[in-house]
Design an enzyme around this catalytic site. Structure first.
Site, PDB file in Angstrom:
ATOM      1  N   GLU A 227       0.848  -1.193   0.000  1.00 14.80           N
ATOM      2  CA  GLU A 227       0.000   0.000   0.000  1.00 14.80           C
ATOM      3  C   GLU A 227       0.880   1.238   0.000  1.00 14.80           C
ATOM      4  OE1 GLU A 227      -3.193   2.068   3.140  1.00 14.80           O
ATOM      5  OE2 GLU A 227      -2.566  -0.029   3.371  1.00 14.80           O
ATOM      6  N   ASP A 229       0.369   5.028   0.602  1.00 20.53           N
ATOM      7  CA  ASP A 229      -0.530   6.099   1.015  1.00 20.53           C
ATOM      8  C   ASP A 229       0.039   7.438   0.549  1.00 20.53           C
ATOM      9  OD1 ASP A 229      -2.399   4.461   2.333  1.00 20.53           O
ATOM     10  OD2 ASP A 229      -1.109   4.355   4.103  1.00 20.53           O
ATOM     11  N   GLU A 232      -3.138  10.737   3.424  1.00 21.35           N
ATOM     12  CA  GLU A 232      -4.089  10.456   4.494  1.00 21.35           C
ATOM     13  C   GLU A 232      -4.163  11.738   5.299  1.00 21.35           C
ATOM     14  OE1 GLU A 232      -4.511   6.119   5.868  1.00 21.35           O
ATOM     15  OE2 GLU A 232      -2.371   6.548   5.975  1.00 21.35           O
ATOM     16  N   HIS A 243       3.958   1.308   2.572  1.00 17.25           N
ATOM     17  CA  HIS A 243       3.785   0.094   3.375  1.00 17.25           C
ATOM     18  C   HIS A 243       4.154  -1.114   2.510  1.00 17.25           C
ATOM     19  CE1 HIS A 243       1.182   1.893   6.635  1.00 17.25           C
ATOM     20  NE2 HIS A 243       0.841   2.722   5.664  1.00 17.25           N
TER      21      HIS A 243
END
Length: 455
Positions: A227, A229, A232, A243
Site C-alpha cells: 500500500e 498512502d 491520508e 507500506h
C-alpha cells in the site's frame, strides 16, 4: 428451509464466487484525469469511479433477501464461505443518493455520512469501464488537487494506491461474475479482515460482528498487499506513507496470522502495517500544515508526489519519495524534519531508519523490504479515494497524541493538535455527517511533467 438449502446446493455446484445483481444497473460516475508526457503536454482520459463491493447491498441471487444485514450474515443463505458466494449477489449502486458520491468533470466529492451509510471507498476505472486503471509509479509523479477544509478531527480523506488485480480477481476465481465493475478484490497492508469477500469466496466463517461499528465485523480471512498512502489527511494533519509486503501481489491470510489492525498480534503478518510515514507535525514542524499555516487547509491545494529511482528509469530501484505543494500559485517544498537525528524533507531509506530509531519504533518497514520492496510493488497499482473514520483508534495516529497514554513530549508521539478521542466515531458520525473531501485535477506522468518545479 429445506427448499432454500437445496437451492444453495444447486447454485454451489455451478459457481463459487460472488455474483452480480440485476435489480439496479451499475453506472459508474464519470471522472476525467490527465496523462502527461515529457515537456508537460497532457492528454485527458475519460474514466470513472466504482464503489468497493463491501458497501453494496448483498442479497439472494434469486430474490431480494438480505445475505448481510447490519454486521451479521444470514445463516441460511450464508452457512459457509462457498455457499454464500454462490447464492448471493452484489447489487448496482445509487452513488449520489445512497453513498453521497458525486463526480463532475475532473472532481470527485465524497460525503462522510449519507442516510444509513458511513464513509466510502472508490477506485479509478480504466477507460474500458470494466477494469481498474493500473499505474506504474516508478520514475513518475502523481499530482492532484484536494479540499480538506470540511474534514474535522477524526476523519480521513485518503488517496492511495494498492497492488490489487486489475480485474478485481475475476480471472483468478472461476465463477466470479462481479469483478472490478462491482468493486471486488480489495487488499492493503493491514491485511483487512472486515471484507465480506476475499478471493471469490465470502468471509462468513469465523465472522465476529463489531461491538462498536453497526456495519462491520471481522472474518476468518484477510487480504494483504503493498500500500502506498499518497495522502491520508484532514484539515489538521496529513501524512504520506509507503507500506511494503513480502509479496507484491494480493494474497489471502488466515486469522490472527494476518497481523495488522484487525488481529491480536499486529506484526504477525507478511506486510508492514505501520509503514514509514512523513507527517510534518510528527516530524516536529508544527506550523507547516493546518488552518492558517504555511499550507493553509482552509483553501484547496495541489499535492505533488515524485517516485524517484536510483538510475532514473521506470524499472530502477526506488530511492526517494519526494513531496511538493502548490497553493495560491506558489510552489512550496515539503516541511523539513525537526526531529533530532532525523533530517530531510522526503522519504528515503536513511530517513526511515533514522525515524524508527528516534521514535523507538520497531523497524518493521525494513523487515518487509523497506523502500526497495515498496518500489517493486509500484509497477502495478490501483488508485483509491476514500473517506472514513476509525473504530480502532479514533484517528489519533494521524491527528492527535498516539499512543494516547504516551508522553506527548516524546519524539513521534504528537501527530496533530486534536484532543484525544475528539474523533471517536460516535462523535464524528453524529456531528460531522455532512463532512466532505473533494479530489480533482489528477495528473500523472514523468517527473517534471505535471507541475512546474522551482528552478
Amino acid at each position: 428451509m429445506h427448499q432454500r438449502s437445496l437451492l444453495i446446493a444447486a447454485l454451489l455446484a455451478g459457481v463459487r464466487a460472488q455474483q452480480a445483481g440485476t435489480m439496479e444497473e451499475e453506472v459508474h460516475p464519470p471522472l476525467t484525469w490527465q496523462e502527461c508526457a515529457e515537456g508537460g503536454e497532457c492528454t485527458e482520459k475519460s474514466a470513472s469511479v466504482v464503489i468497493d463491493a463491501n458497501w453494496r447491498w448483498l442479497h439472494s441471487l434469486e430474490g431480494s433477501d438480505n445475505c448481510y444485514t447490519g454486521n451479521t450474515w444470514d445463516e441460511e443463505l450464508c452457512p459457509d464461505n462457498k455457499a454464500c458466494a454462490a447464492g448471493c449477489a452484489l447489487e448496482g449502486a445509487d452513488y449520489a443518493e445512497t453513498y453521497g458520491i458525486t463526480a463532475e468533470a475532473d472532481a470527485l466529492t465524497l460525503q462522510f455520512v449519507k442516510g444509513e451509510n458511513v464513509g466510502s471507498r472508490t477506485y479509478l476505472m480504466a477507460e474500458d469501464d470494466e477494469s481498474y486503471q493500473i499505474f506504474n509509479l516508478k520514475n513518475k509523479e502523481f499530482t492532484f488537487d484536494v479540499d480538506v477544509s470540511k474534514l474535522p478531527c477524526g476523519l480521513n480523506g485518503a488517496l492511495y494506491f494498492v497492488s490489487m488485480d486489475a480485474d478485481g480477481g475475476q480471472s483468478k476465481y472461476e465463477g466470479n461474475k462481479a469483478g472490478a465493475k462491482y468493486g471486488t478484490g480489495y487488499c492493503d497492508s493491514q491485511c483487512p479482515r472486515d471484507l465480506k469477500f476475499i478471493n471469490g469466496e465470502a468471509n462468513v466463517e469465523g465472522w465476529e460482528p463489531s461491538e462498536s461499528d453497526k456495519n462491520a465485523g471481522v472474518g476468518g480471512h484477510g487480504s494483504c498487499c503493498p500500500e502506498m498512502d499518497i495522502w491520508e489527511a484532514n484539515s489538521i494533519s496529513s501524512a504520506y506513507t509507503p507500506h511494503p509486503c513480502d509479496s507484491v501481489e494480493q494474497t489471502m491470510c488466515e486469522g490472527d496470522k494476518c497481523g495488522g489492525t484487525y488481529s491480536e498480534t499486529r506484526y504477525a503478518g507478511t506486510c508492514d502495517p505501520d509503514g514509514c510515514d512523513f507527517n510534518a507535525f510528527r516530524q516536529g514542524n508544527e506550523s507547516f500544515y493546518g488552518p492558517g499555516n504555511t499550507i493553509d487547509t482552509k483553501s484547496p491545494m495541489t499535492v505533488v508526489t515524485q517516485f524517484i529511482t536510483a538510475d532514473g528509469t521506470d524499472t530502477g530501484k526506488l530511492s526517494e519519495i519526494k513531496r511538493f505543494w502548490v497553493q495560491n500559485d506558489k510552489v512550496v517544498a515539503n516541511a523539513e524534519s525537526n526531529v533530532e537525528g532525523v533530517k530531510g524533507n522526503s522519504i528515503t531509506s536513511e530517513f526511515c531508519t533514522a525515524q524508527k530509531t528516534a521514535f523507538g519504533d520497531d523497524d518493521i518497514f525494513a523487515q518487509h523490504g523497506g523502500l526497495e520492496g515498496m518500489g517493486d510493488a509500484l509497477e502495478s497499482m490501483v488508485l483509491i479515494m476514500s473517506i472514513w473514520d476509525d473504530h480502532n483508534s479514533s484517528m489519533m495516529w494521524l491527528d492527535s497524541t498516539y499512543p494516547e497514554d504516551a508522553d506527548a513530549s516524546k519524539p513521534g508521539v504528537a501527530r496533530g493538535t486534536c484532543e484525544p478521542h475528539v474523533g471517536d466515531p460516535e462523535k464524528v458520525e453524529g456531528a460531522s455527517g455532512d463532512a466532505t473531501v473533494t479530489f480533482s485535477k489528477i495528473k500523472f506522468g514523468p517527473i517534471g511533467s505535471t507541475f512546474k518545479a522551482p528552478a
